[in-house]
Design an enzyme around this catalytic site. Structure first.
Site, PDB file in Angstrom:
ATOM      1  NE  ARG A  32      -1.940  -1.846   3.516  1.00 41.09           N
ATOM      2  CZ  ARG A  32      -2.453  -1.799   4.793  1.00 41.09           C
ATOM      3  NH1 ARG A  32      -3.479  -1.280   5.284  1.00 41.09           N
ATOM      4  NH2 ARG A  32      -1.563  -2.323   5.803  1.00 41.09           N
TER       5      ARG A  32
ATOM      6  CG  ASP B 287      -6.459  -7.606  14.128  1.00 39.65           C
ATOM      7  OD1 ASP B 287      -7.393  -8.283  14.485  1.00 39.65           O
ATOM      8  OD2 ASP B 287      -6.645  -6.407  13.720  1.00 39.65           O
TER       9      ASP B 287
ATOM     10  CG  HIS C  18      -1.443  -0.896  15.482  1.00 38.85           C
ATOM     11  ND1 HIS C  18      -2.901  -0.873  15.898  1.00 38.85           N
ATOM     12  CD2 HIS C  18      -1.780  -0.598  14.203  1.00 38.85           C
ATOM     13  CE1 HIS C  18      -3.663  -0.773  14.907  1.00 38.85           C
ATOM     14  NE2 HIS C  18      -3.082  -0.962  13.882  1.00 38.85           N
TER      15      HIS C  18
ATOM     16  CE1 TYR D  11      -5.031   2.107  10.580  1.00 34.90           C
ATOM     17  CE2 TYR D  11      -3.911   1.711   8.460  1.00 34.90           C
ATOM     18  CZ  TYR D  11      -5.053   2.064   9.102  1.00 34.90           C
ATOM     19  OH  TYR D  11      -6.271   1.935   8.512  1.00 34.90           O
TER      20      TYR D  11
ATOM     21  CE  LYS E 214       1.626  -2.535   8.780  1.00 37.68           C
ATOM     22  NZ  LYS E 214       0.460  -3.230   9.366  1.00 37.68           N
TER      23      LYS E 214
ATOM     24  CD  GLU F 212      -2.700   3.190  15.728  1.00 33.51           C
ATOM     25  OE1 GLU F 212      -2.796   3.503  14.736  1.00 33.51           O
ATOM     26  OE2 GLU F 212      -1.786   3.321  16.670  1.00 33.51           O
TER      27      GLU F 212
ATOM     28  CB  ILE G 236     -16.697  -2.768  10.744  1.00 32.54           C
ATOM     29  CG1 ILE G 236     -17.041  -1.393  11.547  1.00 32.54           C
ATOM     30  CG2 ILE G 236     -16.495  -2.108   9.161  1.00 32.54           C
ATOM     31  CD1 ILE G 236     -17.837  -0.563  11.169  1.00 32.54           C
TER      32      ILE G 236
HETATM   33  N1  NAD Z   1      -7.139  -9.854   9.814  1.00 32.20           N
HETATM   34  C1  NAD Z   1      -7.198  -8.590   9.393  1.00 32.20           C
HETATM   35  O1  NAD Z   1      -6.382  -8.235   8.455  1.00 32.20           O
HETATM   36  C2  NAD Z   1      -8.175  -7.422  10.130  1.00 32.20           C
HETATM   37  C3  NAD Z   1      -8.588  -6.215   9.486  1.00 32.20           C
HETATM   38  C4  NAD Z   1      -9.303  -5.351   9.985  1.00 32.20           C
HETATM   39  C5  NAD Z   1      -9.764  -5.774  11.170  1.00 32.20           C
HETATM   40  N2  NAD Z   1      -9.625  -6.558  11.795  1.00 32.20           N
HETATM   41  C6  NAD Z   1     -10.215  -7.217  13.190  1.00 32.20           C
HETATM   42  O2  NAD Z   1     -11.672  -7.585  12.925  1.00 32.20           O
HETATM   43  C7  NAD Z   1     -12.206  -7.725  14.233  1.00 32.20           C
HETATM   44  C8  NAD Z   1     -13.493  -6.981  13.957  1.00 32.20           C
HETATM   45  O3  NAD Z   1     -13.281  -5.779  13.801  1.00 32.20           O
HETATM   46  P1  NAD Z   1     -14.482  -4.766  13.594  1.00 32.20           P
HETATM   47  O4  NAD Z   1     -14.129  -3.453  13.063  1.00 32.20           O
HETATM   48  O5  NAD Z   1     -15.870  -5.472  12.901  1.00 32.20           O
HETATM   49  O6  NAD Z   1     -15.022  -4.315  15.032  1.00 32.20           O
HETATM   50  P2  NAD Z   1     -16.497  -3.843  15.596  1.00 32.20           P
HETATM   51  O7  NAD Z   1     -16.300  -3.490  16.945  1.00 32.20           O
HETATM   52  O8  NAD Z   1     -17.014  -3.175  14.379  1.00 32.20           O
HETATM   53  O9  NAD Z   1     -17.047  -5.190  15.604  1.00 32.20           O
HETATM   54  C9  NAD Z   1     -17.179  -6.297  16.701  1.00 32.20           C
HETATM   55  C10 NAD Z   1     -18.461  -6.929  17.059  1.00 32.20           C
HETATM   56  O10 NAD Z   1     -18.166  -8.017  17.791  1.00 32.20           O
HETATM   57  C11 NAD Z   1     -19.295  -8.006  18.752  1.00 32.20           C
HETATM   58  N3  NAD Z   1     -18.972  -9.095  19.971  1.00 32.20           N
HETATM   59  C12 NAD Z   1     -18.297  -8.737  20.899  1.00 32.20           C
HETATM   60  N4  NAD Z   1     -18.143  -9.760  21.619  1.00 32.20           N
HETATM   61  C13 NAD Z   1     -18.920 -10.842  21.069  1.00 32.20           C
HETATM   62  C14 NAD Z   1     -18.998 -12.167  21.146  1.00 32.20           C
HETATM   63  N5  NAD Z   1     -18.718 -12.986  22.350  1.00 32.20           N
HETATM   64  N6  NAD Z   1     -19.816 -12.979  20.207  1.00 32.20           N
HETATM   65  C15 NAD Z   1     -20.327 -12.177  19.219  1.00 32.20           C
HETATM   66  N7  NAD Z   1     -20.005 -11.064  18.976  1.00 32.20           N
HETATM   67  C16 NAD Z   1     -19.390 -10.299  19.737  1.00 32.20           C
HETATM   68  C17 NAD Z   1     -19.614  -6.820  19.074  1.00 32.20           C
HETATM   69  O11 NAD Z   1     -20.946  -6.637  19.572  1.00 32.20           O
HETATM   70  C18 NAD Z   1     -19.564  -5.786  17.684  1.00 32.20           C
HETATM   71  O12 NAD Z   1     -20.580  -5.964  17.174  1.00 32.20           O
HETATM   72  C19 NAD Z   1     -11.250  -6.879  15.031  1.00 32.20           C
HETATM   73  O13 NAD Z   1     -10.269  -7.760  16.035  1.00 32.20           O
HETATM   74  C20 NAD Z   1      -9.973  -6.147  14.269  1.00 32.20           C
HETATM   75  O14 NAD Z   1      -8.898  -5.870  14.763  1.00 32.20           O
HETATM   76  C21 NAD Z   1      -8.608  -7.426  11.166  1.00 32.20           C
END
Ligand code: NAD
Length: 370
Positions: A15, A270, A96, A94, A75, A118, A178
């Site tokens: 990126r 993550d 972190h 970012y 990054k 972030e 999201i």
């Molecule tokens: N791997 C990657 O490349 C990557 C990229 C972007 C985001 N992420 C990760 O994805 C994850 C989700 O991000 P997001 O932006 O959707 O967060 P978000 O806050 O929008 O959504 C998280 C949801 O999880 C729900 N939740 C909490 N505890 C729960 C449980 N026990 N059971 C079911 N649902 C539960 C919450 O109510 C919320 O609706 C984060 O850990 C984020 O860091 C990873």
């Protein structure tokens, strides 16, 4: 303001922090934009694209850091960049911080102004500069899941949408934020039979209202998860508890109850992952298999689609970059509460509580540096 955009040097990072459209916007507002030559190549943007947009190219990373009042990046800076950063230079990227003491100390020592994407936070507590990457990862989780469900990759051998006369595959999404919402849209669009789980009834009500008929909602609890995983083809982990490690919702003992060839994509990797068997993988070797269940646990999923990710990131970061460039960081952060929350380290002082606490460093209230 003089703005510099270096080429990302972190391993496998394709990126770049600014698209040609973003560069043009800054130039049109009277700023000078310097891009490191070939910095946009990984995202499909040529040097000529930037030159046409009014930016100037510099051949080396040293020159970009040397000339810029504000560096815009993707990054966090890594070791070779530490010595290039100047006192008082604005770094908008970012970071972190809480996950790296070395980075925190390096930024304290160089006296820069670190605005972390972030932690920019809106009044409803949402994080506008994290959202685009969650959107990318959410949508991608279904694309990857569909691929690994193919027999060639060891999957159960089902097509997500089925065909006339053959029922669609079943997709379970744990977490309806999201990532979960974008995953649900994609899976539903492909015709899968989708269930989204969350612990928030309010969120489930909302999703029930907006989602198409092939998306159902269900309360997330151990009883339901234990039951569902036995018959679902693709399981996507998308939970987040802000500031905490992800809870382990799919446990080791559930794996033998699943069908061989079930695919699990843990987007929450993550934050430690929400499957007990998760361990972080890379794009070079994205999956591993336990008990015939395929795990996909890539921690930087958006890195695989740098063009989409670069454009999505610039769409979100540019409005704040324009404010910083127009007013200088002090006035921009005084006028904008979301942007002020992005300040982490300023002139050797840690102004973000979580970072100070993580490494037992003195905390200075952000108001004192403005
Ligand atoms: N791997 C990657 O490349 C990557 C990229 C972007 C985001 N992420 C990760 O994805 C994850 C989700 O991000 P997001 O932006 O959707 O967060 P978000 O806050 O929008 O959504 C998280 C949801 O999880 C729900 N939740 C909490 N505890 C729960 C449980 N026990 N059971 C079911 N649902 C539960 C919450 O109510 C919320 O609706 C984060 O850990 C984020 O860091 C990873």
């Amino acid at each position: 303001m003089i703005i510099g955009v270096p080429k990302e040097i972190k391993n496998n990072e394709n990126r770049i922090a600014l698209t040609p459209a973003g560069a043009a916007e800054l130039v049109n507002h009277g700023h000078e934009v310097y891009i490191q030559a070939s910095g946009g190549e990984g995202s499909g943007f040529t040097n000529e694209d930037y030159i046409e947009a009014g930016a100037k190219m510099l051949p080396t990373i040293e020159e970009v850091y040397q000339i810029a009042e504000m560096i815009i990046k993707v990054k966090e800076p890594i070791e070779p960049e530490y010595k290039l950063i100047k006192k008082g230079q604005i770094l908008y990227t970012y970071f972190h911080f809480a996950s790296s003491e070395e980075l925190t100390n390096a930024m304290i020592e160089n006296g820069s102004v670190c605005l972390a994407y972030e932690t920019v936070e809106l009044s409803d507590r949402s994080l506008p500069l994290l959202v685009p990457m969650s959107e990318v990862a959410g949508r991608m989780s279904v694309q990857e899941g569909a691929k690994y469900l193919e027999k060639t990759y060891g999957g159960y051998g089902v097509l997500l949408g089925g065909v006339p006369g053959v029922p669609p595959a079943k997709v379970l999404i744990i977490g309806g934020g999201i990532v979960g919402t974008e995953a649900a849209k994609m899976a539903a669009g492909l015709g899968a039979d989708v269930t989204v789980m969350d612990v928030s009834l309010k969120r489930l009500r909302y999703l029930d209202d907006i989602m198409p008929a092939n998306v159902k909602t269900s309360m997330s609890n151990d009883y339901n998860i234990r039951d569902y995983v036995q018959s679902y083809d693709l399981i996507i982990g998308a939970v987040l508890i802000p500031g905490a490690k992800a809870p382990k919702l799919v446990t080791r003992d559930m794996l033998p109850t699943m069908r061989p060839g079930t695919v699990m994509v843990d987007v929450a990797v993550d934050q430690g992952g929400c499957f007990e068997t998760t361990k972080a993988t890379t794009h070079a070797d994205p999956t591993f298999t336990i008990d015939d269940v395929i795990h996909y646990c890539v921690a930087n999923m958006p890195g695989a689609v740098p063009r989409t990710s670069t454009i999505a990131l610039t769409n979100a970061t540019l409005p704040y970059a324009l404010q910083i460039a127009a007013k200088g960081w002090k006035k921009a952060c005084t006028d904008s509460i979301p942007l002020r929350k992005g300040l982490n380290v300023v002139d050797g002082k840690v102004v973000y509580k979580g970072v100070a606490e993580a490494f037992d460093l003195p905390y200075v209230e952000v108001g004192k540096v403005l």
